[in-house]
Design a protein around this motif. Structure first.
Motif, PDB file in Angstrom:
ATOM      1  N   ALA A 151      70.295  76.807  14.197  1.00 53.71           N
ATOM      2  CA  ALA A 151      69.174  76.735  15.139  1.00 53.71           C
ATOM      3  C   ALA A 151      69.667  76.356  16.534  1.00 53.71           C
ATOM      4  O   ALA A 151      69.191  76.893  17.539  1.00 53.71           O
ATOM      5  N   ARG A 152      70.623  75.431  16.609  1.00 57.12           N
ATOM      6  CA  ARG A 152      71.173  75.047  17.919  1.00 57.12           C
ATOM      7  C   ARG A 152      71.872  76.227  18.585  1.00 57.12           C
ATOM      8  O   ARG A 152      71.729  76.460  19.787  1.00 57.12           O
ATOM      9  N   ARG A 153      72.643  76.998  17.803  1.00 56.32           N
ATOM     10  CA  ARG A 153      73.314  78.159  18.356  1.00 56.32           C
ATOM     11  C   ARG A 153      72.304  79.192  18.844  1.00 56.32           C
ATOM     12  O   ARG A 153      72.482  79.793  19.901  1.00 56.32           O
ATOM     13  N   THR A 154      71.252  79.400  18.093  1.00 54.43           N
ATOM     14  CA  THR A 154      70.227  80.375  18.471  1.00 54.43           C
ATOM     15  C   THR A 154      69.544  79.947  19.761  1.00 54.43           C
ATOM     16  O   THR A 154      69.325  80.764  20.653  1.00 54.43           O
ATOM     17  N   ARG A 155      69.203  78.681  19.874  1.00 53.62           N
ATOM     18  CA  ARG A 155      68.555  78.185  21.095  1.00 53.62           C
ATOM     19  C   ARG A 155      69.480  78.330  22.298  1.00 53.62           C
ATOM     20  O   ARG A 155      69.064  78.694  23.385  1.00 53.62           O
ATOM     21  N   ALA A 156      70.756  78.059  22.108  1.00 55.49           N
ATOM     22  CA  ALA A 156      71.711  78.178  23.211  1.00 55.49           C
ATOM     23  C   ALA A 156      71.848  79.634  23.649  1.00 55.49           C
ATOM     24  O   ALA A 156      71.941  79.925  24.841  1.00 55.49           O
ATOM     25  N   ALA A 157      71.822  80.560  22.698  1.00 53.27           N
ATOM     26  CA  ALA A 157      71.961  81.974  23.034  1.00 53.27           C
ATOM     27  C   ALA A 157      70.702  82.520  23.695  1.00 53.27           C
ATOM     28  O   ALA A 157      70.768  83.451  24.488  1.00 53.27           O
ATOM     29  N   ASN A 158      69.557  81.948  23.377  1.00 48.75           N
ATOM     30  CA  ASN A 158      68.288  82.453  23.893  1.00 48.75           C
ATOM     31  C   ASN A 158      67.846  81.785  25.193  1.00 48.75           C
ATOM     32  O   ASN A 158      66.726  82.000  25.632  1.00 48.75           O
ATOM     33  N   LYS A 159      68.690  80.997  25.802  1.00 46.16           N
ATOM     34  CA  LYS A 159      68.287  80.350  27.050  1.00 46.16           C
ATOM     35  C   LYS A 159      68.074  81.399  28.126  1.00 46.16           C
ATOM     36  O   LYS A 159      68.882  82.306  28.300  1.00 46.16           O
ATOM     37  N   THR A 160      66.985  81.257  28.820  1.00 46.08           N
ATOM     38  CA  THR A 160      66.699  82.183  29.918  1.00 46.08           C
ATOM     39  C   THR A 160      67.370  81.661  31.177  1.00 46.08           C
ATOM     40  O   THR A 160      67.698  80.478  31.276  1.00 46.08           O
ATOM     41  N   PRO A 161      67.562  82.543  32.180  1.00 46.92           N
ATOM     42  CA  PRO A 161      68.179  82.083  33.425  1.00 46.92           C
ATOM     43  C   PRO A 161      67.388  80.954  34.079  1.00 46.92           C
ATOM     44  O   PRO A 161      67.970  80.061  34.664  1.00 46.92           O
ATOM     45  N   ALA A 162      66.066  80.958  33.951  1.00 49.99           N
ATOM     46  CA  ALA A 162      65.251  79.910  34.567  1.00 49.99           C
ATOM     47  C   ALA A 162      65.578  78.563  33.933  1.00 49.99           C
ATOM     48  O   ALA A 162      65.691  77.559  34.614  1.00 49.99           O
ATOM     49  N   VAL A 163      65.769  78.546  32.620  1.00 51.59           N
ATOM     50  CA  VAL A 163      66.090  77.311  31.928  1.00 51.59           C
ATOM     51  C   VAL A 163      67.480  76.861  32.320  1.00 51.59           C
ATOM     52  O   VAL A 163      67.743  75.684  32.525  1.00 51.59           O
ATOM     53  N   GLN A 164      68.376  77.785  32.470  1.00 52.37           N
ATOM     54  CA  GLN A 164      69.730  77.418  32.848  1.00 52.37           C
ATOM     55  C   GLN A 164      69.783  76.891  34.268  1.00 52.37           C
ATOM     56  O   GLN A 164      70.558  75.992  34.546  1.00 52.37           O
ATOM     57  N   ILE A 165      68.949  77.388  35.152  1.00 48.46           N
ATOM     58  CA  ILE A 165      68.916  76.868  36.506  1.00 48.46           C
ATOM     59  C   ILE A 165      68.361  75.454  36.499  1.00 48.46           C
ATOM     60  O   ILE A 165      68.880  74.565  37.172  1.00 48.46           O
ATOM     61  N   GLU A 166      67.327  75.227  35.678  1.00 43.91           N
ATOM     62  CA  GLU A 166      66.784  73.877  35.583  1.00 43.91           C
ATOM     63  C   GLU A 166      67.810  72.917  35.014  1.00 43.91           C
ATOM     64  O   GLU A 166      67.858  71.757  35.344  1.00 43.91           O
ATOM     65  N   GLY A 167      68.640  73.413  34.135  1.00 50.55           N
ATOM     66  CA  GLY A 167      69.671  72.596  33.527  1.00 50.55           C
ATOM     67  C   GLY A 167      70.847  72.355  34.467  1.00 50.55           C
ATOM     68  O   GLY A 167      71.762  71.628  34.140  1.00 50.55           O
ATOM     69  N   GLY A 168      70.851  72.951  35.629  1.00 46.82           N
ATOM     70  CA  GLY A 168      71.909  72.724  36.580  1.00 46.82           C
ATOM     71  C   GLY A 168      72.985  73.788  36.536  1.00 46.82           C
ATOM     72  O   GLY A 168      73.964  73.720  37.254  1.00 46.82           O
ATOM     73  N   VAL A 169      72.833  74.824  35.701  1.00 43.30           N
ATOM     74  CA  VAL A 169      73.812  75.879  35.607  1.00 43.30           C
ATOM     75  C   VAL A 169      73.213  77.120  36.256  1.00 43.30           C
ATOM     76  O   VAL A 169      72.141  77.566  35.882  1.00 43.30           O
ATOM     77  N   ALA A 170      73.902  77.684  37.233  1.00 42.00           N
ATOM     78  CA  ALA A 170      73.389  78.862  37.915  1.00 42.00           C
ATOM     79  C   ALA A 170      74.040  80.097  37.360  1.00 42.00           C
ATOM     80  O   ALA A 170      75.222  80.342  37.563  1.00 42.00           O
ATOM     81  N   MET A 171      73.290  80.857  36.590  1.00 42.11           N
ATOM     82  CA  MET A 171      73.776  82.131  36.031  1.00 42.11           C
ATOM     83  C   MET A 171      72.747  83.200  36.299  1.00 42.11           C
ATOM     84  O   MET A 171      71.554  82.958  36.261  1.00 42.11           O
ATOM     85  N   GLU A 172      73.211  84.395  36.560  1.00 39.48           N
ATOM     86  CA  GLU A 172      72.280  85.499  36.790  1.00 39.48           C
ATOM     87  C   GLU A 172      72.476  86.573  35.786  1.00 39.48           C
ATOM     88  O   GLU A 172      73.430  86.785  35.169  1.00 39.48           O
TER      89      GLU A 172
END
Length: 172
Positions: A151-172
């Motif tokens: 489940a943790r791996r699935t959640r990590a793979a399904n992160k959207t760019p918006a969530v990653q930006i909120e998390g401090g990681v900038a990916m496009e």
């Protein structure tokens, strides 16, 4: 109009009169009940006043079918009189004691006789658990942990760019 104190006094007087009236009526009712009980030869069990009678209450289990020792107190606090069976979390009054023998309750002969049948119960449970394991086949290693990891791996793979930006990681 009466004052508050006068009304309270009147209430107290009426309550006393009501209690006196109740007492006289209770005496009459008890006398009538005793007469009826004697007339029909009723017992406490038939009236449902004793557990195990026909009064709608469930009958108590015989001593032979009850689990022996499940509720028998083994330890008593000499100060407060509280008891503990020796199972579960120890109460505060015995938790810090180095020698619990000082708190032991002297066992009655009836209690010791009732405790004897409890000994064979443990091997039966162990045998039943062993049979259940062999019937299910080999045990898999921690299925809950594996599911949580997936489940943790699935959640990590399904992160959207918006969530990653909120998390401090900038990916496009």
């Amino acid at each position: 109009m009466k004052s508050y104190k006068a009304l309270r006094a009147q209430i107290a007087k009426l309550e006393q009169q009501a209690e006196a009236m109740r007492q006289t009526q209770v005496k009459a009712v008890v006398a009538q009940l005793k007469k009826t009980i004697a007339e029909y030869g009723l017992t406490a069990e038939e009236l449902g006043l004793v557990p195990g009678g026909r009064g709608g209450r469930r009958a108590a289990k015989p001593a032979a079918t009850r689990r022996a020792g499940s509720g028998v107190a083994k330890y008593r606090d000499p100060k407060t009189g509280q008891t503990w069976t020796g199972r579960g979390r120890p109460p505060a009054w015995i938790a810090g004691a180095k020698d619990r023998d000082a708190f032991l309750i002297a066992a009655a002969p009836a209690a010791e006789a009732a405790a004897e049948p409890a000994a064979p119960a443990a091997p039966r449970r162990a045998k039943a658990a062993k049979a259940a394991k062999t019937a299910k086949g080999p045990k898999r290693a921690a299925p809950r942990k594996a599911a949580a990891k997936k489940a943790r791996r699935t959640r990590a793979a399904n992160k959207t760019p918006a969530v990653q930006i909120e998390g401090g990681v900038a990916m496009e």
